[in-house]
Design an enzyme around this catalytic site. Sequence first.
Site, PDB file in Angstrom:
ATOM      1  N   GLY A  26       2.182   2.445  -3.109  1.00 22.02           N
ATOM      2  CA  GLY A  26       2.326   2.922  -4.486  1.00 22.02           C
ATOM      3  C   GLY A  26       2.949   1.897  -5.422  1.00 22.02           C
ATOM      4  N   ARG A  77      -7.630   3.929  -5.313  1.00 25.01           N
ATOM      5  CA  ARG A  77      -8.608   4.563  -4.430  1.00 25.01           C
ATOM      6  C   ARG A  77      -8.473   6.064  -4.615  1.00 25.01           C
ATOM      7  NH1 ARG A  77      -9.420   6.098   1.024  1.00 25.01           N
ATOM      8  NH2 ARG A  77      -7.165   6.131   1.307  1.00 25.01           N
ATOM      9  N   GLY A 121      -5.371   7.967  -4.092  1.00 25.35           N
ATOM     10  CA  GLY A 121      -4.083   8.342  -4.673  1.00 25.35           C
ATOM     11  C   GLY A 121      -3.659   9.737  -4.245  1.00 25.35           C
ATOM     12  N   LYS A 181       0.789  -1.232   0.000  1.00 23.27           N
ATOM     13  CA  LYS A 181       0.000   0.000   0.000  1.00 23.27           C
ATOM     14  C   LYS A 181       0.827   1.291   0.000  1.00 23.27           C
ATOM     15  CE  LYS A 181      -3.213  -1.117  -0.763  1.00 23.27           C
ATOM     16  NZ  LYS A 181      -3.428  -1.806  -2.087  1.00 23.27           N
ATOM     17  N   HIS A 241       7.400  -7.750  -2.025  1.00 14.53           N
ATOM     18  CA  HIS A 241       7.191  -7.038  -0.755  1.00 14.53           C
ATOM     19  C   HIS A 241       8.219  -7.500   0.287  1.00 14.53           C
ATOM     20  CE1 HIS A 241       3.728  -4.870  -1.996  1.00 14.53           C
ATOM     21  NE2 HIS A 241       2.834  -5.817  -1.865  1.00 14.53           N
TER      22      HIS A 241
HETATM   23  P1  A3P Z   1      -4.856   5.127  -1.347  1.00 13.35           P
HETATM   24  O1  A3P Z   1      -5.539   3.948  -0.776  1.00 13.35           O
HETATM   25  O2  A3P Z   1      -4.326   6.049  -0.298  1.00 13.35           O
HETATM   26  O3  A3P Z   1      -5.663   5.854  -2.352  1.00 13.35           O
HETATM   27  P2  A3P Z   1      -0.254  -0.309  -3.700  1.00 13.35           P
HETATM   28  O4  A3P Z   1      -0.245  -0.160  -5.167  1.00 13.35           O
HETATM   29  O5  A3P Z   1       1.111  -0.483  -3.114  1.00 13.35           O
HETATM   30  O6  A3P Z   1      -1.215  -1.344  -3.277  1.00 13.35           O
HETATM   31  O7  A3P Z   1      -0.738   1.084  -3.107  1.00 13.35           O
HETATM   32  C1  A3P Z   1      -2.075   1.493  -3.271  1.00 13.35           C
HETATM   33  C2  A3P Z   1      -2.137   2.999  -3.080  1.00 13.35           C
HETATM   34  O8  A3P Z   1      -1.571   3.643  -4.237  1.00 13.35           O
HETATM   35  C3  A3P Z   1      -3.585   3.472  -2.982  1.00 13.35           C
HETATM   36  O9  A3P Z   1      -3.565   4.616  -2.137  1.00 13.35           O
HETATM   37  C4  A3P Z   1      -3.891   3.823  -4.415  1.00 13.35           C
HETATM   38  O10 A3P Z   1      -4.981   4.678  -4.587  1.00 13.35           O
HETATM   39  C5  A3P Z   1      -2.574   4.461  -4.842  1.00 13.35           C
HETATM   40  N1  A3P Z   1      -2.403   4.444  -6.298  1.00 13.35           N
HETATM   41  C6  A3P Z   1      -2.685   3.437  -7.160  1.00 13.35           C
HETATM   42  N2  A3P Z   1      -2.419   3.804  -8.412  1.00 13.35           N
HETATM   43  C7  A3P Z   1      -1.943   5.056  -8.357  1.00 13.35           C
HETATM   44  C8  A3P Z   1      -1.497   5.986  -9.344  1.00 13.35           C
HETATM   45  N3  A3P Z   1      -1.534   5.673 -10.631  1.00 13.35           N
HETATM   46  N4  A3P Z   1      -1.083   7.185  -8.924  1.00 13.35           N
HETATM   47  C9  A3P Z   1      -1.056   7.509  -7.624  1.00 13.35           C
HETATM   48  N5  A3P Z   1      -1.468   6.692  -6.650  1.00 13.35           N
HETATM   49  C10 A3P Z   1      -1.905   5.476  -7.002  1.00 13.35           C
END
Ligand code: A3P
Length: 346
Positions: A96, A310, A312, A94, A158
């Site tokens: 990015g 979600r 972002g 989580k 991870h």
């Molecule tokens: P939030 O839940 O705060 O919105 P991971 O990819 O490691 O699972 O992390 C998920 C987080 O990255 C989520 O944060 C998600 O919305 C955000 N995210 C996914 N795609 C993204 C993008 N293209 N640009 C910026 N943030 C992104």
Amino acid sequence: MSTMTTPTPSASCFLVGPVPFKDVAGPEDDNHITPPEECGHIISTLPTIAFLGRFVHHQYQGAWVIHERLPGVLSFQRSFTPRPGDVLLASPPKCGTTWLKALSFAIMARAAYPPTAGDHPLLRLNPHECVPFIDDLFSAGQDAKLEALPSPRLMNTHMHHSLLPASVAVDPNLKVVYICREPKDMLVSMWHFGNTIHPCDFSDMFESVCEGKSPDGPIWDHVLGYWRASKASPERVLFLRYEEMLLNPVESVMKLAGFLGVPFSAVDEVAGLPADIVKLCSIDTMKGLQVNKTGASGLFYKFQHKSYFRKGATGDWVNHMTPEMAQRLDDIFEYKLRGSGLSFSS
Ligand code: A3P
């Protein structure tokens, strides 16, 4: 004595970048190979917890690894053979990962797939289908699929840095890109994501993260491992922060391309190639794609593609934590990171 050295190959040696993993590996195969017996024996000796009362994790070499992925860690440590041009994207959950996968793929594959191409793989595949998650792949006994990928291979994990085998940790031909995130926002993101598979109390997740007993925790050790590796070998390990990337996405893409050995030329920059990649991989573009609105993937847990996208944004923690909770988590990280030169306090 000769002063000649053998040049080490880099990603720039490959005219065509990574190919989408799913195009080579085919649809996900849910038939997992049973881990060897000795694996079960090792696992039975490890400290064990049930995260949120449900997800069994084992503490292996200091890291809490979910039960289903521990065979993958053991197998990866024993049998992974790096190849010149390999790129490993690493992150705690989580922080990015999905975004980094999309950006790295788009950067490295841009000769074959210009970012504005109507047939770009990221328009038909979720980023997790383009870039394999080795923790699951090795656990399922499907690491041959990684072998079948042509070079340069792009993959993600991870795993803590301390879990990487020496062949990866010190290989001059393998590059590691790490992304981390402000811990309070990471926790909030983890809670929302976790709720898509198992509803839970925010306070329970908060306690687990504070105690270091969360998926791939302790998160401070996760971050510190890669932080130190990036300080020791900046040419091999790039340390990125989600917030900085959100603030300066074009600059971040250029930095990432340079590190990966495929820098943008002045002509590329004038033509707006880095900005095109930022746009292709933006959360708004990704969220709007049919492939990311529907479907699910994952070898052990089927995660809805839409659950990866979600808000972002930064600072969502204010909507979920009391000031006291925020202070407690800040204090823990401040204490754990002290003396490292790394801080999440603004
Ligand atoms: P939030 O839940 O705060 O919105 P991971 O990819 O490691 O699972 O992390 C998920 C987080 O990255 C989520 O944060 C998600 O919305 C955000 N995210 C996914 N795609 C993204 C993008 N293209 N640009 C910026 N943030 C992104």
